[in-house]
Enzyme design. Structure first.
Site, PDB file in Angstrom:
ATOM      1  CB  VAL A  44      39.414  24.281  27.750  1.00 28.72           C
ATOM      2  CG1 VAL A  44      38.898  22.995  28.360  1.00 28.72           C
ATOM      3  CG2 VAL A  44      40.515  24.848  28.612  1.00 28.72           C
ATOM      4  CB  THR A 122      38.734  38.163  37.083  1.00 29.39           C
ATOM      5  OG1 THR A 122      39.679  37.103  37.162  1.00 29.39           O
ATOM      6  CG2 THR A 122      38.621  38.852  38.430  1.00 29.39           C
ATOM      7  CG  PHE A 191      44.045  19.125  35.932  1.00 33.83           C
ATOM      8  CD1 PHE A 191      44.177  20.010  36.995  1.00 33.83           C
ATOM      9  CD2 PHE A 191      43.089  18.121  36.024  1.00 33.83           C
ATOM     10  CE1 PHE A 191      43.384  19.896  38.127  1.00 33.83           C
ATOM     11  CE2 PHE A 191      42.291  17.997  37.154  1.00 33.83           C
ATOM     12  CZ  PHE A 191      42.434  18.886  38.209  1.00 33.83           C
ATOM     13  CB  ALA A 251      43.458  22.979  45.410  1.00 34.80           C
ATOM     14  CB  CYS A 305      44.450  29.304  34.381  1.00 37.18           C
ATOM     15  SG  CYS A 305      43.541  28.724  32.955  1.00 37.18           S
ATOM     16  CE  LYS A 308      39.979  31.874  34.449  1.00 37.36           C
ATOM     17  NZ  LYS A 308      39.221  30.757  35.004  1.00 37.36           N
ATOM     18  NE  ARG A 375      43.262  33.434  27.164  1.00 36.01           N
ATOM     19  CZ  ARG A 375      42.408  32.417  27.218  1.00 36.01           C
ATOM     20  NH1 ARG A 375      41.148  32.639  27.560  1.00 36.01           N
ATOM     21  NH2 ARG A 375      42.798  31.197  26.931  1.00 36.01           N
ATOM     22  NE  ARG A 474      59.193  34.022  30.463  1.00 39.96           N
ATOM     23  CZ  ARG A 474      58.085  33.468  30.922  1.00 39.96           C
ATOM     24  NH1 ARG A 474      58.122  32.429  31.718  1.00 39.96           N
ATOM     25  NH2 ARG A 474      56.926  33.992  30.605  1.00 39.96           N
TER      26      ARG A 474
HETATM   27  N1  NAD Z   1      43.054  28.036  28.690  1.00 38.54           N
HETATM   28  C1  NAD Z   1      43.475  27.005  29.414  1.00 38.54           C
HETATM   29  O1  NAD Z   1      44.595  26.547  29.251  1.00 38.54           O
HETATM   30  C2  NAD Z   1      42.569  26.364  30.431  1.00 38.54           C
HETATM   31  C3  NAD Z   1      42.959  25.158  31.023  1.00 38.54           C
HETATM   32  C4  NAD Z   1      42.108  24.556  31.952  1.00 38.54           C
HETATM   33  C5  NAD Z   1      40.884  25.136  32.269  1.00 38.54           C
HETATM   34  N2  NAD Z   1      40.523  26.305  31.674  1.00 38.54           N
HETATM   35  C6  NAD Z   1      39.191  26.834  31.978  1.00 38.54           C
HETATM   36  O2  NAD Z   1      38.323  26.431  30.906  1.00 38.54           O
HETATM   37  C7  NAD Z   1      37.322  27.438  30.644  1.00 38.54           C
HETATM   38  C8  NAD Z   1      37.401  27.870  29.197  1.00 38.54           C
HETATM   39  O3  NAD Z   1      38.661  28.452  28.979  1.00 38.54           O
HETATM   40  P1  NAD Z   1      39.181  28.800  27.518  1.00 38.54           P
HETATM   41  O4  NAD Z   1      40.587  29.249  27.666  1.00 38.54           O
HETATM   42  O5  NAD Z   1      38.851  27.684  26.595  1.00 38.54           O
HETATM   43  O6  NAD Z   1      38.224  30.055  27.172  1.00 38.54           O
HETATM   44  P2  NAD Z   1      37.993  30.727  25.751  1.00 38.54           P
HETATM   45  O7  NAD Z   1      37.603  32.131  26.014  1.00 38.54           O
HETATM   46  O8  NAD Z   1      39.151  30.437  24.851  1.00 38.54           O
HETATM   47  O9  NAD Z   1      36.752  29.927  25.129  1.00 38.54           O
HETATM   48  C9  NAD Z   1      35.464  30.001  25.640  1.00 38.54           C
HETATM   49  C10 NAD Z   1      34.496  29.977  24.458  1.00 38.54           C
HETATM   50  O10 NAD Z   1      33.172  29.837  24.960  1.00 38.54           O
HETATM   51  C11 NAD Z   1      32.297  30.544  24.070  1.00 38.54           C
HETATM   52  N3  NAD Z   1      31.026  30.787  24.742  1.00 38.54           N
HETATM   53  C12 NAD Z   1      30.782  31.553  25.842  1.00 38.54           C
HETATM   54  N4  NAD Z   1      29.486  31.458  26.181  1.00 38.54           N
HETATM   55  C13 NAD Z   1      28.896  30.617  25.286  1.00 38.54           C
HETATM   56  C14 NAD Z   1      27.581  30.118  25.127  1.00 38.54           C
HETATM   57  N5  NAD Z   1      26.603  30.443  25.978  1.00 38.54           N
HETATM   58  N6  NAD Z   1      27.330  29.278  24.094  1.00 38.54           N
HETATM   59  C15 NAD Z   1      28.309  28.927  23.234  1.00 38.54           C
HETATM   60  N7  NAD Z   1      29.578  29.362  23.342  1.00 38.54           N
HETATM   61  C16 NAD Z   1      29.870  30.192  24.363  1.00 38.54           C
HETATM   62  C17 NAD Z   1      33.064  31.806  23.745  1.00 38.54           C
HETATM   63  O11 NAD Z   1      32.581  32.404  22.562  1.00 38.54           O
HETATM   64  C18 NAD Z   1      34.501  31.257  23.616  1.00 38.54           C
HETATM   65  O12 NAD Z   1      34.827  30.946  22.273  1.00 38.54           O
HETATM   66  C19 NAD Z   1      37.604  28.549  31.663  1.00 38.54           C
HETATM   67  O13 NAD Z   1      36.798  28.338  32.780  1.00 38.54           O
HETATM   68  C20 NAD Z   1      39.068  28.342  32.026  1.00 38.54           C
HETATM   69  O14 NAD Z   1      39.371  28.818  33.308  1.00 38.54           O
HETATM   70  C21 NAD Z   1      41.324  26.925  30.755  1.00 38.54           C
HETATM   71  O1  UPG Z   2      58.568  26.993  36.521  1.00 41.51           O
HETATM   72  C1  UPG Z   2      57.770  27.733  35.934  1.00 41.51           C
HETATM   73  C2  UPG Z   2      56.612  27.245  35.269  1.00 41.51           C
HETATM   74  C3  UPG Z   2      55.766  28.159  34.642  1.00 41.51           C
HETATM   75  N1  UPG Z   2      56.040  29.477  34.661  1.00 41.51           N
HETATM   76  C4  UPG Z   2      55.105  30.429  34.022  1.00 41.51           C
HETATM   77  O2  UPG Z   2      53.811  30.202  34.552  1.00 41.51           O
HETATM   78  C5  UPG Z   2      52.802  30.514  33.590  1.00 41.51           C
HETATM   79  C6  UPG Z   2      51.823  29.372  33.421  1.00 41.51           C
HETATM   80  O3  UPG Z   2      52.481  28.282  32.809  1.00 41.51           O
HETATM   81  P1  UPG Z   2      51.782  26.854  32.643  1.00 41.51           P
HETATM   82  O4  UPG Z   2      51.216  26.449  33.937  1.00 41.51           O
HETATM   83  O5  UPG Z   2      52.779  25.953  32.046  1.00 41.51           O
HETATM   84  O6  UPG Z   2      50.672  27.149  31.544  1.00 41.51           O
HETATM   85  P2  UPG Z   2      49.066  27.312  31.639  1.00 41.51           P
HETATM   86  O7  UPG Z   2      48.550  27.035  30.287  1.00 41.51           O
HETATM   87  O8  UPG Z   2      48.726  28.602  32.278  1.00 41.51           O
HETATM   88  O9  UPG Z   2      48.590  26.102  32.572  1.00 41.51           O
HETATM   89  C7  UPG Z   2      48.173  26.273  33.920  1.00 41.51           C
HETATM   90  O10 UPG Z   2      46.831  26.712  33.963  1.00 41.51           O
HETATM   91  C8  UPG Z   2      45.908  25.828  33.293  1.00 41.51           C
HETATM   92  C9  UPG Z   2      44.559  26.499  33.327  1.00 41.51           C
HETATM   93  O11 UPG Z   2      43.857  26.283  34.489  1.00 41.51           O
HETATM   94  C10 UPG Z   2      45.929  24.482  34.005  1.00 41.51           C
HETATM   95  O12 UPG Z   2      45.013  23.596  33.370  1.00 41.51           O
HETATM   96  C11 UPG Z   2      47.347  23.909  33.966  1.00 41.51           C
HETATM   97  O13 UPG Z   2      47.386  22.680  34.680  1.00 41.51           O
HETATM   98  C12 UPG Z   2      48.301  24.909  34.604  1.00 41.51           C
HETATM   99  O14 UPG Z   2      49.647  24.444  34.486  1.00 41.51           O
HETATM  100  C13 UPG Z   2      53.565  30.858  32.303  1.00 41.51           C
HETATM  101  O15 UPG Z   2      53.678  32.255  32.180  1.00 41.51           O
HETATM  102  C14 UPG Z   2      54.932  30.229  32.520  1.00 41.51           C
HETATM  103  O16 UPG Z   2      55.943  30.862  31.794  1.00 41.51           O
HETATM  104  C15 UPG Z   2      57.174  29.966  35.304  1.00 41.51           C
HETATM  105  O17 UPG Z   2      57.416  31.171  35.343  1.00 41.51           O
HETATM  106  N2  UPG Z   2      58.002  29.069  35.921  1.00 41.51           N
END
Ligand code: NAD
Ligand code: UPG
Length: 502
Positions: A44, A122, A191, A251, A305, A308, A375, A474
């Site tokens: 992110v 988690t 998002f 939500a 996500c 979790k 993941r 799929r």
């Molecule tokens: N992965 C997604 O698509 C996604 C989308 C939307 C929201 N989120 C949320 O965003 C957050 C981050 O997710 P992510 O997938 O980027 O995680 P990530 O594990 O890829 O990255 C988090 C980074 O934070 C670093 N970190 C942790 N504690 C630190 C500190 N005190 N100082 C400096 N660096 C530190 C870690 O080393 C790691 O590189 C989570 O809460 C997740 O739920 C993720």
């Molecule tokens: O119709 C569908 C759509 C998705 N998936 C599966 O659902 C999982 C999640 O897919 P997707 O939501 O596209 O990817 P994420 O990167 O996990 O994104 C979700 O999780 C993020 C982390 O919070 C949010 O920011 C995003 O809005 C939300 O879409 C994957 O395994 C997809 O293959 C299905 O099985 N059927």
């Protein structure tokens, strides 16, 4: 007589007018952000802040992390995450107004606005184990800000957090901050979806900013809204109270995952009745109240996500003494697990009730296409089940690193598990290599290159044991075309019952 136009419609008041905080509430005097620090250079923090730097050449953005290897990769030609379009964005601005560093102190000191974008996994032990979010990383980043900040900062929760986390952050900042440094806390959940992160960040459906409804809170929200205002239309930047913003993120994920579990539950009914889940999704999705997105049946949702965040919501509901609400959301995750078990059971029964010694070619290890992220990938669970049945497994994924696959499959804490694993599992460098000598191909990820228009399935068929099975988890393959080649094709949500009446 009433005309269609005069009949009451479902949505009476436009959503924006129903908000307790009108959009123009951010039109108050506020500071222009010149320097941004992002704590956390992950999936992110990296893409989000790279896009901010790209869209806002007048703002200097520094992304910091404690993980030196990750920062080194961000500074190299081989970025630590694969995301279409990310390379171009990073390379256009890195070294100009985008910087990656492990010098967290300096970045915090210099910034006007700090994103906290650290992981919130988690909890693995203690109270709430298996459900609650581990807020240790958020707390440690917040304490770091309090310790080194010497001037006023806007601190933005970017991580997904339980409702009211901003309150804990405020307490930590207020009781540890240096005199003269004031902190305004905002919630600005992300998002983006992996695989489409850059597209999502360039054109988000909405940007959510939660703040306290105080002069300082609204001014801070206005400063952040201005940053997004460089490319996101103002009407899509929504401001609201902090707790609504925090809860909206949980939500949204819960509702999206619920749709997938709902269609997957229907896929089981399809398999038992002769209905086709793709046809059912299409039919229901044409109802504009339902809509077509997120109704693709699959072997189960993965990603860091959905599970979790729903478990987090379950924990929140239980903490609020709402057991029925908790149970409702828990079922979304349970249905996802059930889908993986059902798919495995179907594979076992199709392969004459035993997988012992049989070779399964698993195509796809990432949790979805266009990402190298594994993941909570459904493939990990399926392979675990296949191993329990004593199958031999050959895995191919176009983007996941080999070391990541071993890491994901090894039992944590079991000494030499990789040696045992390597007796049962191999990693192939192409789909053709994985399928050679296999009894079945199992599609776990919907990579485009696995489609029958891209892969030469005749070539694959020629090298497989017969009968040669394909299990499409799929729904990306043309079943009839593959059956013509000679394959036995089994798809999620499609039965082998005859279409005709009997
Ligand atoms: N992965 C997604 O698509 C996604 C989308 C939307 C929201 N989120 C949320 O965003 C957050 C981050 O997710 P992510 O997938 O980027 O995680 P990530 O594990 O890829 O990255 C988090 C980074 O934070 C670093 N970190 C942790 N504690 C630190 C500190 N005190 N100082 C400096 N660096 C530190 C870690 O080393 C790691 O590189 C989570 O809460 C997740 O739920 C993720
Ligand atoms: O119709 C569908 C759509 C998705 N998936 C599966 O659902 C999982 C999640 O897919 P997707 O939501 O596209 O990817 P994420 O990167 O996990 O994104 C979700 O999780 C993020 C982390 O919070 C949010 O920011 C995003 O809005 C939300 O879409 C994957 O395994 C997809 O293959 C299905 O099985 N059927």
């Amino acid at each position: 007589m009433a005309t269609v136009d005069s009949l009451p419609s479902g949505a009476v008041t436009p959503a924006s007018e129903r908000l307790s905080r009108p959009l123009d509430s951010i039109d108050i005097p506020h500071k222009q952000v010149k320097k941004i620090c992002c704590i956390g250079a992950g999936y992110v923090g990296g893409p989000t802040c790279a896009v901010i730097a790209y869209k806002c050449p007048h703002i200097t953005v520094t992304i910091v992390d404690l993980n030196q290897a990750r920062i080194d990769a961000w500074n190299s030609d081989d970025l630590p995450i694969y995301e279409p379009g990310l390379d171009e964005v990073v390379k256009a601005v890195r070294g100009k107004n985008l910087f990656f560093s492990t010098d967290v102190d300096t970045a915090i000191k210099e910034a006007d606005l700090i994103f906290v974008s650290v992981n919130t996994p988690t909890k693995k032990s203690g109270v709430g184990k298996g459900f609650a979010a581990d807020l240790g990383y958020v707390e440690s980043a917040t304490r770091h800000i309090a310790k080194v900040a010497e001037s006023d900062k806007i601190v933005v929760e970017k991580s997904t957090v339980p409702c009211r986390t901003a309150q804990s952050m405020r307490k930590i900042l207020d009781s540890n901050g240096k005199p003269g440094a004031r902190f305004d806390i905002l919630s600005n959940p992300e998002f983006l979806a992996e695989g489409t992160a850059i597209r999502d960040l360039f054109a988000p459906d909405r940007v959510l900013i939660g703040s306290l409804d105080t002069v300082n809170g609204r001014a801070a929200a206005a400063s952040l809204a201005d940053v997004y205002g460089n490319w996101v239309p103002r009407k899509q930047v929504i401001t609201m109270n902090l707790w609504s913003s925090e809860l909206s993120k949980l939500a949204a994920n819960a509702l999206l995952a619920q749709r997938i579990s709902s269609i997957n539950a229907l896929s089981a009914i399809c398999e038992a009745t002769g209905a086709d889940v793709d046809e059912v999704s299409y039919a229901v999705g044409l109802d504009s109240r339902i809509g077509p997105k997120f109704l693709k049946a699959s072997v189960g949702f993965g990603g860091s996500c959905f599970q979790k965040d729903i478990l987090n919501l379950v924990y929140l509901s239980e903490s609020l003494h709402l057991p029925d609400v908790a149970e409702y959301w828990r079922q979304v995750v349970e249905m996802n697990e059930s889908q993986k078990r059902r798919f495995t059971q179907h594979i076992i029964s199709s392969l004459f009730n035993t997988l012992t010694g049989k070779r399964l070619a698993v195509l796809g290890f990432a949790f979805k296409k266009d990402t190298g992220d594994t993941r909570e990938s459904a493939a990990i669970t399926l392979i675990k089940y296949f191993r329990q049945e004593q199958a031999k497994i050959a895995i191919y994924d176009p983007k996941v690193e080999e070391s990541q696959i071993w890491y994901d499959l090894a039992e944590p804490g079991v000494v030499d598990d990789v040696t045992a694993l390597k007796k049962q599992v191999t990693i192939a460098s192409s789909a053709y290599e994985a399928a050679e000598g296999a009894d079945a191909v199992v599609i776990c990820t919907e990579w485009d290159e696995f489609r029958d228009t891209k892969l030469d399935y005749e070539k694959i068929y020629a090298t497989m044991n017969k009968p040669a099975f394909i299990f499409d988890g799929r729904l990306i393959l043309n079943q009839k075309k593959l059956e013509k080649i000679g394959f036995k094709v089994e798809c999620i949500g499609r039965s082998r019952l005859e279409e005709s009446f009997e």
